[in-house]
Design a protein around this motif. Sequence first.
Motif, PDB file in Angstrom:
ATOM      1  N   LEU A 268       4.221   4.276   3.184  1.00 30.02           N
ATOM      2  CA  LEU A 268       4.252   2.979   2.527  1.00 30.02           C
ATOM      3  C   LEU A 268       3.974   1.891   3.555  1.00 30.02           C
ATOM      4  N   ASP A 269       3.373   0.789   3.133  1.00 26.96           N
ATOM      5  CA  ASP A 269       3.195  -0.348   4.028  1.00 26.96           C
ATOM      6  C   ASP A 269       3.174  -1.644   3.229  1.00 26.96           C
ATOM      7  N   VAL A 270       3.617  -2.707   3.846  1.00 17.76           N
ATOM      8  CA  VAL A 270       3.588  -4.040   3.239  1.00 17.76           C
ATOM      9  C   VAL A 270       3.154  -5.025   4.321  1.00 17.76           C
ATOM     10  N   ARG A 271       2.282  -5.938   3.946  1.00 19.35           N
ATOM     11  CA  ARG A 271       1.730  -6.889   4.915  1.00 19.35           C
ATOM     12  C   ARG A 271       1.907  -8.315   4.403  1.00 19.35           C
ATOM     13  N   LEU A 272       2.364  -9.192   5.299  1.00 22.89           N
ATOM     14  CA  LEU A 272       2.531 -10.614   4.992  1.00 22.89           C
ATOM     15  C   LEU A 272       1.600 -11.409   5.892  1.00 22.89           C
ATOM     16  N   LYS A 273       0.665 -12.119   5.282  1.00 25.35           N
ATOM     17  CA  LYS A 273      -0.266 -12.947   6.048  1.00 25.35           C
ATOM     18  C   LYS A 273       0.404 -14.274   6.402  1.00 25.35           C
TER      19      LYS A 273
ATOM     20  N   THR B 144      -3.549 -13.815  11.366  1.00 23.20           N
ATOM     21  CA  THR B 144      -2.311 -13.235  11.886  1.00 23.20           C
ATOM     22  C   THR B 144      -1.462 -12.729  10.726  1.00 23.20           C
ATOM     23  N   TYR B 145      -0.808 -11.616  10.904  1.00 21.44           N
ATOM     24  CA  TYR B 145       0.025 -11.065   9.838  1.00 21.44           C
ATOM     25  C   TYR B 145       1.168 -10.264  10.438  1.00 21.44           C
ATOM     26  N   ILE B 146       2.178 -10.030   9.628  1.00 21.76           N
ATOM     27  CA  ILE B 146       3.285  -9.139   9.954  1.00 21.76           C
ATOM     28  C   ILE B 146       3.225  -7.959   9.003  1.00 21.76           C
ATOM     29  N   GLN B 147       3.324  -6.757   9.527  1.00 29.69           N
ATOM     30  CA  GLN B 147       3.238  -5.566   8.689  1.00 29.69           C
ATOM     31  C   GLN B 147       4.364  -4.604   9.006  1.00 29.69           C
ATOM     32  N   ALA B 148       4.948  -4.049   7.961  1.00 24.81           N
ATOM     33  CA  ALA B 148       5.984  -3.021   8.100  1.00 24.81           C
ATOM     34  C   ALA B 148       5.456  -1.721   7.509  1.00 24.81           C
ATOM     35  N   ASN B 149       5.695  -0.607   8.216  1.00 23.90           N
ATOM     36  CA  ASN B 149       5.203   0.700   7.778  1.00 23.90           C
ATOM     37  C   ASN B 149       6.350   1.701   7.679  1.00 23.90           C
TER      38      ASN B 149
ATOM     39  N   GLY C 212       0.816  -1.203   0.000  1.00 31.57           N
ATOM     40  CA  GLY C 212       0.000   0.000   0.000  1.00 31.57           C
ATOM     41  C   GLY C 212       0.848   1.250   0.000  1.00 31.57           C
ATOM     42  N   VAL C 213       0.344   2.290  -0.666  1.00 31.92           N
ATOM     43  CA  VAL C 213       0.972   3.608  -0.630  1.00 31.92           C
ATOM     44  C   VAL C 213      -0.152   4.629  -0.463  1.00 31.92           C
TER      45      VAL C 213
END
Length: 234
Positions: A192-197, A206-211, A165-166
């Motif tokens: 910016l963000d990226v998510r890994l389910k 459950t997921y890991i997300q970096a922003n 996402g942006v």
Amino acid sequence: PNVGVSYDLAPDLTVFASYAQTLSAPRTDDLYDRDDVDPGPEEAAAYDLGLRYTTPTVMGALSIWRNDFSNRIERVFDEPAGIAFSQNVGDVQLWGIDGQVGYKPIEQLSVYASASYIESEIQNNIPGASAGLTLQTKGKSLYEIPKLQGGVRVQFDPIELVSFGVQGKFVGDRWTNLVNTEKFPGYSLWDLDVRLKLDTFGLERTYIQANVRNLFDERFLGDISANLTGTALA
């Protein structure tokens, strides 16, 4: 009291309108300030008229609104005393246009954008910080309210487990005082963000997300506190 009505002009097109009266009491902080202030309650009449279009791939809405304030309350700053308090700026008119659009051409991609145009006008001059001083605020705009602001977000999910996402936010120029002698320039912020389910690893929901916030390290003023001398402390 408030009332609203909507009417479907077509299966995908709706027109709507609303009217409301509002009442806002002063902040309880003022009961404990060193300055004895009594700005009184703020009252307003709010009008809204708009059009909404909705399909499975496109959503759009456009509305025009107006708020008529009586006894408008603003927070101001007494710089010598070092305290903030509520100030009655009298009758104020605000009106604007809001628009938004969403587009989802495919399941994996979505785009959303919104924009607002706002006008404000103080109807009278108001007392200044010292006895006998009158601020020439009649016809001026409220401080800290940008005429233009908007936002956009794009989200892309190339596969079921990953999403990107942006998003961006724009805030236009803002007056820094009640007599409109100084402006602070607008600014834009991008994230910016990226998510890994983690469903495939046995961790459902459950997921890991970096922003990444404020991607371009933009410097901006989040708040502007006006005082009654016509200047501002940012």
